[in-house]
Design a protein around this motif. Structure first.
Motif, short mmCIF file in Angstrom:
data_model
loop_
_atom_site.label_atom_id
_atom_site.label_comp_id
_atom_site.label_asym_id
_atom_site.label_seq_id
_atom_site.Cartn_x
_atom_site.Cartn_y
_atom_site.Cartn_z
N SER A 82 0.61 11.28 -10.46
CA SER A 82 -0.27 12.45 -10.54
C SER A 82 0.54 13.74 -10.66
O SER A 82 0.12 14.68 -11.33
CB SER A 82 -1.21 12.50 -9.35
N ARG A 136 0.83 -1.21 0.00
CA ARG A 136 0.00 0.00 0.00
C ARG A 136 0.87 1.26 0.00
O ARG A 136 0.57 2.23 -0.68
CB ARG A 136 -0.91 0.01 1.22
N LYS A 137 1.93 1.21 0.76
CA LYS A 137 2.83 2.35 0.84
C LYS A 137 3.48 2.63 -0.52
O LYS A 137 3.52 3.77 -0.98
CB LYS A 137 3.91 2.08 1.90
N LEU A 195 2.36 1.62 -3.46
CA LEU A 195 1.31 1.98 -4.42
C LEU A 195 0.89 3.43 -4.23
O LEU A 195 0.68 4.16 -5.20
CB LEU A 195 0.11 1.05 -4.24
N ARG A 196 0.81 3.88 -3.01
CA ARG A 196 0.46 5.28 -2.73
C ARG A 196 1.53 6.22 -3.29
O ARG A 196 1.21 7.24 -3.89
CB ARG A 196 0.32 5.47 -1.22
N ARG A 197 2.80 5.88 -3.09
CA ARG A 197 3.88 6.71 -3.63
C ARG A 197 3.82 6.76 -5.15
O ARG A 197 4.02 7.81 -5.76
CB ARG A 197 5.24 6.17 -3.21
N THR A 198 3.55 5.62 -5.76
CA THR A 198 3.47 5.56 -7.21
C THR A 198 2.34 6.44 -7.73
O THR A 198 2.50 7.18 -8.71
CB THR A 198 3.26 4.11 -7.67
N ILE A 199 1.21 6.39 -7.08
CA ILE A 199 0.07 7.22 -7.49
C ILE A 199 0.38 8.70 -7.31
O ILE A 199 0.06 9.52 -8.19
CB ILE A 199 -1.20 6.81 -6.71
N ILE A 200 1.02 9.06 -6.23
CA ILE A 200 1.37 10.47 -6.00
C ILE A 200 2.34 10.98 -7.06
O ILE A 200 2.13 12.05 -7.65
CB ILE A 200 1.96 10.65 -4.58
#
Length: 67
Positions: free
Chosen positions: A27, A16-17, A19-24
């Motif tokens: 974007s 999750r960590k 994946l969150r970094r990748t999304i940030i």
């Protein structure tokens, strides 16, 4: 990343960590790239409009048979 999460190759917390970094970061890249894309589309529309206007209002004479 999603495949590793669903298959259980990585822990849910680390996945999750990451994946969150990748999304940030994705974007953050999409904002300037999206603006550049919109600008390029507008330039292409303007170029097509100018070409159409100049093509419609230009009278061209062909010299046939003159060497």
């Amino acid at each position: 990343m999603l495949v590793f999460l669903t298959t259980g190759c990585i822990s849910l917390h680390h996945g999750r960590k990451a994946l969150r970094r990748t999304i940030i970061f994705t974007s953050l890249l999409l904002i300037p790239l999206g603006g550049s894309f919109i600008r390029l589309v507008r330039q292409a529309e303007l170029a097509a409009l100018i070409q159409q206007v100049l093509g419609n209002r230009t009278v061209t004479f062909f010299a046939s048979g003159i060497n």
